[in-house]
Design a protein around this motif. Structure first.
Motif, mmCIF file in Angstrom:
data_model
loop_
_atom_site.group_PDB
_atom_site.id
_atom_site.type_symbol
_atom_site.label_atom_id
_atom_site.label_comp_id
_atom_site.label_asym_id
_atom_site.label_seq_id
_atom_site.Cartn_x
_atom_site.Cartn_y
_atom_site.Cartn_z
ATOM 1 N N UNK A 1 -9.620 -67.556 55.361
ATOM 2 C CA UNK A 1 -9.392 -66.145 55.033
ATOM 3 C C UNK A 1 -10.743 -65.463 54.838
ATOM 4 N N UNK A 2 -11.228 -64.836 55.895
ATOM 5 C CA UNK A 2 -12.552 -64.213 55.863
ATOM 6 C C UNK A 2 -12.628 -63.103 54.816
ATOM 7 N N UNK B 1 -14.780 -61.083 49.682
ATOM 8 C CA UNK B 1 -14.601 -60.524 48.334
ATOM 9 C C UNK B 1 -15.251 -61.424 47.284
ATOM 10 N N UNK B 2 -15.118 -62.740 47.416
ATOM 11 C CA UNK B 2 -15.756 -63.673 46.474
ATOM 12 C C UNK B 2 -17.279 -63.600 46.579
ATOM 13 N N UNK C 1 -14.539 -65.939 67.021
ATOM 14 C CA UNK C 1 -13.958 -65.656 65.712
ATOM 15 C C UNK C 1 -14.636 -64.497 65.006
ATOM 16 N N UNK C 2 -14.082 -64.122 63.855
ATOM 17 C CA UNK C 2 -14.672 -63.081 63.003
ATOM 18 C C UNK C 2 -15.657 -63.747 62.061
ATOM 19 N N UNK C 3 -16.746 -63.050 61.727
ATOM 20 C CA UNK C 3 -17.780 -63.648 60.898
ATOM 21 C C UNK C 3 -18.620 -62.584 60.192
ATOM 22 N N UNK C 4 -19.275 -63.016 59.121
ATOM 23 C CA UNK C 4 -20.321 -62.228 58.476
ATOM 24 C C UNK C 4 -21.380 -63.197 57.968
ATOM 25 N N UNK C 5 -22.530 -62.666 57.630
ATOM 26 C CA UNK C 5 -23.640 -63.466 57.125
ATOM 27 C C UNK C 5 -24.071 -62.900 55.775
ATOM 28 N N UNK C 6 -24.597 -63.772 54.926
ATOM 29 C CA UNK C 6 -25.238 -63.322 53.692
ATOM 30 C C UNK C 6 -26.344 -64.308 53.347
ATOM 31 N N UNK C 7 -27.264 -63.872 52.520
ATOM 32 C CA UNK C 7 -28.376 -64.712 52.077
ATOM 33 C C UNK C 7 -28.144 -65.058 50.617
ATOM 34 N N UNK D 1 -14.207 -67.200 60.520
ATOM 35 C CA UNK D 1 -12.767 -67.459 60.519
ATOM 36 C C UNK D 1 -12.314 -67.487 61.971
ATOM 37 N N UNK D 2 -11.813 -68.643 62.436
ATOM 38 C CA UNK D 2 -11.384 -68.802 63.820
ATOM 39 C C UNK D 2 -9.890 -68.537 64.019
#
Length: 125
Positions: free
Chosen positions: A82-83, A88-89, A106-112, A123-124
């Motif tokens: 669940x992307x 949110x977390x 798939x859908x994705x995001x990045x963070x440092x 999330x695939x």
């Protein structure tokens, strides 16, 4: 058949980093204790793979561009079911996720995270 078991990365505080990763990804601490010759290590992940979080005891700050330095770590990718809930977390933990990208596969995001390590969340489904 071959599979990736673990990746060992140097962090400032293995216990603090493990706590954040367990909260974000519902992982568990598999083992923790002294490093082989110095410092401290915490293994965090699931029953099949993990990150070994190591601290020498006084780690230097990041001094390289990982995408330009041969052999450097570019990012770690974590697959989630669940992307949106994971995003949110990540926000609730005080991190700033980048824009969500929706492209094959798939859908994705990045963070440092706090040690300067980029994490891709994908999330695939």
């Amino acid at each position: 058949m071959a599979r990736l078991e673990h990746v060992n990365i140097t962090v400032a505080d293995p216990d603090a980093t493990a706590a954040v990763l367990c909260e974000l990804f519902d992982w568990k601490v598999r083992w923790s204790g002294p490093g082989m010759t110095t410092g401290r290590t915490v293994h965090v992940g699931d029953e099949t793979s993990y990150l070994a979080l190591f601290s020498y005891g006084n780690p230097d700050e990041l001094r390289q561009d990982s995408y330009r330095t041969r052999g450097a770590l570019n990012h770690i990718a974590v697959v989630v079911d669940d992307l949106d809930a994971t995003e949110a977390r990540v926000k609730a933990a005080g991190f700033r996720p980048g824009e969500v990208h929706d492209y094959e596969p798939g859908r994705r995001f990045y963070f440092v995270e706090a040690n300067g390590i980029e994490i891709e969340v994908v999330d695939y489904s």
